[in-house]
Motif scaffolding. Sequence first.
Motif, PDB file in Angstrom:
ATOM      1  N   SER A  94      -9.363 -57.534 -23.331  1.00  0.00           N
ATOM      2  CA  SER A  94     -10.304 -57.872 -22.259  1.00  0.00           C
ATOM      3  C   SER A  94     -10.434 -56.782 -21.213  1.00  0.00           C
ATOM      4  N   GLY A  95      -9.467 -55.872 -21.142  1.00  0.00           N
ATOM      5  CA  GLY A  95      -9.477 -54.865 -20.093  1.00  0.00           C
ATOM      6  C   GLY A  95      -8.898 -55.448 -18.822  1.00  0.00           C
ATOM      7  N   TYR A  96      -8.790 -54.628 -17.795  1.00  0.00           N
ATOM      8  CA  TYR A  96      -8.219 -55.083 -16.533  1.00  0.00           C
ATOM      9  C   TYR A  96      -9.235 -55.961 -15.806  1.00  0.00           C
ATOM     10  N   VAL A  97      -8.813 -57.154 -15.445  1.00  0.00           N
ATOM     11  CA  VAL A  97      -9.631 -58.059 -14.658  1.00  0.00           C
ATOM     12  C   VAL A  97      -8.985 -58.126 -13.281  1.00  0.00           C
ATOM     13  N   ALA A  98      -9.664 -57.560 -12.282  1.00  0.00           N
ATOM     14  CA  ALA A  98      -9.087 -57.447 -10.939  1.00  0.00           C
ATOM     15  C   ALA A  98      -9.224 -58.755 -10.167  1.00  0.00           C
ATOM     16  N   ASP A  99      -8.223 -59.043  -9.366  1.00  0.00           N
ATOM     17  CA  ASP A  99      -8.233 -60.173  -8.438  1.00  0.00           C
ATOM     18  C   ASP A  99      -7.966 -59.578  -7.059  1.00  0.00           C
ATOM     19  N   VAL A 100      -9.043 -59.205  -6.353  1.00  0.00           N
ATOM     20  CA  VAL A 100      -8.925 -58.491  -5.089  1.00  0.00           C
ATOM     21  C   VAL A 100      -9.261 -59.448  -3.950  1.00  0.00           C
ATOM     22  N   THR A 101      -8.395 -59.477  -2.950  1.00  0.00           N
ATOM     23  CA  THR A 101      -8.652 -60.280  -1.760  1.00  0.00           C
ATOM     24  C   THR A 101      -8.473 -59.402  -0.527  1.00  0.00           C
ATOM     25  N   TYR A 102      -9.177 -59.764   0.554  1.00  0.00           N
ATOM     26  CA  TYR A 102      -9.074 -59.035   1.812  1.00  0.00           C
ATOM     27  C   TYR A 102      -8.523 -59.991   2.862  1.00  0.00           C
ATOM     28  N   GLU A 103      -7.553 -59.539   3.629  1.00  0.00           N
ATOM     29  CA  GLU A 103      -6.906 -60.397   4.608  1.00  0.00           C
ATOM     30  C   GLU A 103      -7.365 -60.121   6.037  1.00  0.00           C
ATOM     31  N   GLU A 104      -7.999 -59.003   6.280  1.00  0.00           N
ATOM     32  CA  GLU A 104      -8.454 -58.661   7.624  1.00  0.00           C
ATOM     33  C   GLU A 104      -9.944 -58.363   7.593  1.00  0.00           C
ATOM     34  N   GLU A 105     -10.545 -58.330   8.771  1.00  0.00           N
ATOM     35  CA  GLU A 105     -11.957 -58.028   8.860  1.00  0.00           C
ATOM     36  C   GLU A 105     -12.174 -56.523   8.710  1.00  0.00           C
ATOM     37  N   ALA A 106     -13.218 -56.150   7.980  1.00  0.00           N
ATOM     38  CA  ALA A 106     -13.512 -54.740   7.765  1.00  0.00           C
ATOM     39  C   ALA A 106     -13.881 -54.067   9.079  1.00  0.00           C
ATOM     40  N   GLN A 107     -13.441 -52.840   9.279  1.00  0.00           N
ATOM     41  CA  GLN A 107     -13.730 -52.056  10.475  1.00  0.00           C
ATOM     42  C   GLN A 107     -14.634 -50.890  10.084  1.00  0.00           C
ATOM     43  N   TYR A 108     -15.652 -50.639  10.876  1.00  0.00           N
ATOM     44  CA  TYR A 108     -16.576 -49.532  10.625  1.00  0.00           C
ATOM     45  C   TYR A 108     -16.685 -48.676  11.881  1.00  0.00           C
ATOM     46  N   PRO A 109     -15.696 -47.820  12.162  1.00  0.00           N
ATOM     47  CA  PRO A 109     -15.762 -47.001  13.380  1.00  0.00           C
ATOM     48  C   PRO A 109     -16.876 -45.959  13.277  1.00  0.00           C
ATOM     49  N   THR A 110     -17.420 -45.604  14.421  1.00  0.00           N
ATOM     50  CA  THR A 110     -18.473 -44.588  14.461  1.00  0.00           C
ATOM     51  C   THR A 110     -17.841 -43.230  14.193  1.00  0.00           C
ATOM     52  N   PRO A 111     -18.339 -42.518  13.185  1.00  0.00           N
ATOM     53  CA  PRO A 111     -17.735 -41.213  12.880  1.00  0.00           C
ATOM     54  C   PRO A 111     -18.097 -40.188  13.948  1.00  0.00           C
ATOM     55  N   LYS A 112     -17.187 -39.286  14.194  1.00  0.00           N
ATOM     56  CA  LYS A 112     -17.430 -38.200  15.140  1.00  0.00           C
ATOM     57  C   LYS A 112     -18.126 -37.061  14.410  1.00  0.00           C
ATOM     58  N   ALA A 113     -19.074 -36.454  15.073  1.00  0.00           N
ATOM     59  CA  ALA A 113     -19.796 -35.343  14.460  1.00  0.00           C
ATOM     60  C   ALA A 113     -18.832 -34.182  14.241  1.00  0.00           C
ATOM     61  N   SER A 114     -18.908 -33.593  13.077  1.00  0.00           N
ATOM     62  CA  SER A 114     -18.015 -32.475  12.768  1.00  0.00           C
ATOM     63  C   SER A 114     -18.803 -31.236  12.373  1.00  0.00           C
ATOM     64  N   TYR A 115     -20.033 -31.149  12.822  1.00  0.00           N
ATOM     65  CA  TYR A 115     -20.850 -29.998  12.476  1.00  0.00           C
ATOM     66  C   TYR A 115     -21.166 -29.180  13.730  1.00  0.00           C
ATOM     67  N   GLY A 116     -21.687 -28.014  13.542  1.00  0.00           N
ATOM     68  CA  GLY A 116     -22.053 -27.137  14.658  1.00  0.00           C
ATOM     69  C   GLY A 116     -20.959 -26.134  14.935  1.00  0.00           C
ATOM     70  N   PRO A 117     -21.281 -25.122  15.735  1.00  0.00           N
ATOM     71  CA  PRO A 117     -20.296 -24.087  16.052  1.00  0.00           C
ATOM     72  C   PRO A 117     -19.247 -24.631  17.020  1.00  0.00           C
ATOM     73  N   PRO A 118     -18.057 -24.074  16.986  1.00  0.00           N
ATOM     74  CA  PRO A 118     -17.015 -24.529  17.915  1.00  0.00           C
ATOM     75  C   PRO A 118     -17.374 -24.140  19.351  1.00  0.00           C
ATOM     76  N   GLU A 119     -16.883 -24.917  20.285  1.00  0.00           N
ATOM     77  CA  GLU A 119     -17.088 -24.607  21.685  1.00  0.00           C
ATOM     78  C   GLU A 119     -16.398 -23.281  22.034  1.00  0.00           C
ATOM     79  N   PRO A 120     -17.064 -22.390  22.786  1.00  0.00           N
ATOM     80  CA  PRO A 120     -16.405 -21.129  23.121  1.00  0.00           C
ATOM     81  C   PRO A 120     -15.266 -21.383  24.119  1.00  0.00           C
ATOM     82  N   SER A 121     -14.246 -20.607  24.007  1.00  0.00           N
ATOM     83  CA  SER A 121     -13.141 -20.705  24.965  1.00  0.00           C
ATOM     84  C   SER A 121     -12.914 -19.322  25.569  1.00  0.00           C
ATOM     85  N   TYR A 122     -12.764 -19.290  26.890  1.00  0.00           N
ATOM     86  CA  TYR A 122     -12.574 -18.038  27.580  1.00  0.00           C
ATOM     87  C   TYR A 122     -11.193 -18.064  28.228  1.00  0.00           C
ATOM     88  N   ALA A 123     -10.440 -17.052  27.959  1.00  0.00           N
ATOM     89  CA  ALA A 123      -9.103 -17.028  28.540  1.00  0.00           C
ATOM     90  C   ALA A 123      -8.967 -15.906  29.540  1.00  0.00           C
TER      91      ALA A 123
END
Length: 105
Positions: A76-105
């Motif tokens: 029969s193959g693997y028959v999955a029995d999947v349950t979820y115990e908590e509510e799904a979370q969908y955090p807003t992703p942070k943008a990871s594109y663009g040039p890095p901020e310049p730093s002056y020392a």
Amino acid sequence: MAYKVFALASLVVVAIARPDNPPTCGYSAPTPSYAPAKYDLNYAVNDQSSGNDFGHEETRDGDHTQGSYYNVNGDSGYVADVTYEEEAQYPTPKASYGPPEPSYA
């Protein structure tokens, strides 16, 4: 010509004398027999310092396998029995594109 007749006669004698079932070095390999698989296993990890808390259980008897979250019966193959115990979370992703901020020392 006599040589050709002798060679042909020798070939015929060898072909007639050849046994139908030639011997196999006097050793016959045993036919393997397999017992059906049967086992029980389980493990658990609970490491509070790292937050790892998981485990697994599985039993098998012949063609039937049952695990913590699945089962298999024959082909029969693997028959999955999947349950979820908590509510799904969908955090807003942070943008990871663009040039890095310049730093002056």
